[in-house]
Every structure is written in structure tokens, then in C-alpha cells.
Motif scaffolding. Structure first.
Motif, PDB file in Angstrom:
ATOM      1  N   CYS A 111       3.916  15.819   3.248  1.00 52.07           N
ATOM      2  CA  CYS A 111       3.503  16.730   2.177  1.00 52.07           C
ATOM      3  C   CYS A 111       4.511  16.703   1.031  1.00 52.07           C
ATOM      4  CB  CYS A 111       3.372  18.155   2.708  1.00 52.07           C
ATOM      5  SG  CYS A 111       1.919  18.465   3.709  1.00 52.07           S
ATOM      6  N   ASP A 114       6.939  30.108  13.724  1.00 55.53           N
ATOM      7  CA  ASP A 114       7.001  28.831  14.430  1.00 55.53           C
ATOM      8  C   ASP A 114       6.061  27.770  13.881  1.00 55.53           C
ATOM      9  OD1 ASP A 114       8.981  29.777  16.119  1.00 55.53           O
ATOM     10  OD2 ASP A 114       7.530  30.602  17.515  1.00 55.53           O
ATOM     11  N   GLU A 115       5.761  27.843  12.587  1.00 51.73           N
ATOM     12  CA  GLU A 115       4.971  26.791  11.958  1.00 51.73           C
ATOM     13  C   GLU A 115       5.435  26.604  10.517  1.00 51.73           C
ATOM     14  OE1 GLU A 115       0.807  27.695  11.636  1.00 51.73           O
ATOM     15  OE2 GLU A 115       1.175  29.565  10.639  1.00 51.73           O
ATOM     16  N   ASP A 151       4.393  15.547   9.365  1.00 57.18           N
ATOM     17  CA  ASP A 151       3.371  15.990   8.412  1.00 57.18           C
ATOM     18  C   ASP A 151       4.001  16.753   7.247  1.00 57.18           C
ATOM     19  OD1 ASP A 151       1.378  14.885   9.965  1.00 57.18           O
ATOM     20  OD2 ASP A 151       0.781  16.790  10.874  1.00 57.18           O
ATOM     21  N   CYS A 155      -0.961  24.700   2.723  1.00 55.56           N
ATOM     22  CA  CYS A 155      -1.426  24.128   3.979  1.00 55.56           C
ATOM     23  C   CYS A 155      -0.363  24.367   5.039  1.00 55.56           C
ATOM     24  CB  CYS A 155      -1.735  22.635   3.830  1.00 55.56           C
ATOM     25  SG  CYS A 155      -0.308  21.612   3.411  1.00 55.56           S
ATOM     26  N   HIS A 156      -0.707  24.076   6.281  1.00 56.45           N
ATOM     27  CA  HIS A 156       0.185  24.284   7.412  1.00 56.45           C
ATOM     28  C   HIS A 156       0.391  22.962   8.142  1.00 56.45           C
ATOM     29  CE1 HIS A 156       0.022  28.676   7.056  1.00 56.45           C
ATOM     30  NE2 HIS A 156      -1.216  28.456   6.648  1.00 56.45           N
ATOM     31  N   PRO A 157       1.374  22.172   7.715  1.00 54.41           N
ATOM     32  CA  PRO A 157       1.640  20.918   8.410  1.00 54.41           C
ATOM     33  C   PRO A 157       1.909  21.176   9.891  1.00 54.41           C
ATOM     34  CG  PRO A 157       2.920  21.056   6.390  1.00 54.41           C
ATOM     35  CD  PRO A 157       2.304  22.395   6.607  1.00 54.41           C
ATOM     36  N   SER A 158       1.381  20.313  10.733  1.00 54.99           N
ATOM     37  CA  SER A 158       1.462  20.545  12.177  1.00 54.99           C
ATOM     38  C   SER A 158       2.713  19.954  12.820  1.00 54.99           C
ATOM     39  CB  SER A 158       0.218  19.966  12.855  1.00 54.99           C
ATOM     40  OG  SER A 158       0.133  18.578  12.601  1.00 54.99           O
ATOM     41  N   SER A 159       3.493  19.196  12.060  1.00 56.02           N
ATOM     42  CA  SER A 159       4.693  18.590  12.630  1.00 56.02           C
ATOM     43  C   SER A 159       5.705  18.346  11.520  1.00 56.02           C
ATOM     44  CB  SER A 159       4.352  17.266  13.310  1.00 56.02           C
ATOM     45  OG  SER A 159       3.953  16.306  12.342  1.00 56.02           O
ATOM     46  N   MET A 186       9.031  25.534  14.951  1.00 62.52           N
ATOM     47  CA  MET A 186       9.729  25.142  13.750  1.00 62.52           C
ATOM     48  C   MET A 186      11.074  25.840  13.732  1.00 62.52           C
ATOM     49  SD  MET A 186      10.459  24.694  10.267  1.00 62.52           S
ATOM     50  CE  MET A 186      11.102  26.293  10.184  1.00 62.52           C
TER      51      MET A 186
END
Length: 95
Positions: A82, A44-45, A78, A71-75, A1
Motif C-alpha cells: 500500500c 491488532d490490524e 500488504d 483499507c485494512h491490509p491483512s499483513s 500488528m
């Protein structure tokens, strides 16, 4: 990220929603009647955090309490979903 990811999301959505991007482009925020959100990049997320307005309940309220969700969107896609889901009130994390 990377910081430009948050700027990309901001540029894509700023004309549709009332969003703010911090001066250093590390925090994207927005507010609706549902509450406030903050999208950041750490380690990095993405991390998407919500503070619900008083009286709102989350689907996971027994686990996380009635006031917060994250939450932790993966891309980047995503993360953008959100933001849109929160701003439009269509995401599953509240009722």
C-alpha cells in the motif's frame, strides 16, 4: 500488528521514499502530489488511510467521497505494498 512492524516497513522504504515514523512508532506517514497517507495499527490490524490532494478522485468516489480512502491490509507485506503503491502512484485507488 505490533509497533515494530511499522518500524520494519519504515526501515525497508525510508531510503526510497520521504516517510516519517512517529516517535512512538505507531504512525507511518508520507506525502506526494497525490495527497497524504497514514499507516497505523489499531486493534491488532493495520489501517491505511489516504487524504487525496484537492482535485484527485478515487475509484470509489460515489461511496467514500472524493477526498478520502482507507483499507485494512491483512499483513505486513500488504501494508508495505500500500505504501509503495501510493508513493509511486501505481495503486488502483486513484486515477
Amino acid at each position: 500488528m505490533e509497533n515494530h512492524d511499522l518500524q520494519f516497513i519504515y526501515e525497508q522504504l525510508k531510503d526510497k521514499y520521504d516517510l516519517q515514523l512517529s516517535d512512538d512508532k505507531t504512525i507511518l506517514t508520507g506525502k506526494t502530489a497525490l495527497g497524504n497517507f497514514q499507516l497505523t495499527g489499531e486493534c491488532d490490524e493495520f489501517m491505511f488511510e489516504i487524504e487525496f490532494a484537492k482535485g484527485r478522485r478515487t475509484l470509489w468516489s460515489p461511496l467514500f467521497g472524493e477526498k478520502y480512502h482507507h483499507c485494512h491490509p491483512s499483513s505486513i507485506e500488504d501494508a508495505e505494498e500500500c505504501v509503495i503503491g501510493f508513493m509511486e502512484g501505481t495503486r488502483k485507488y486513484f486515477f
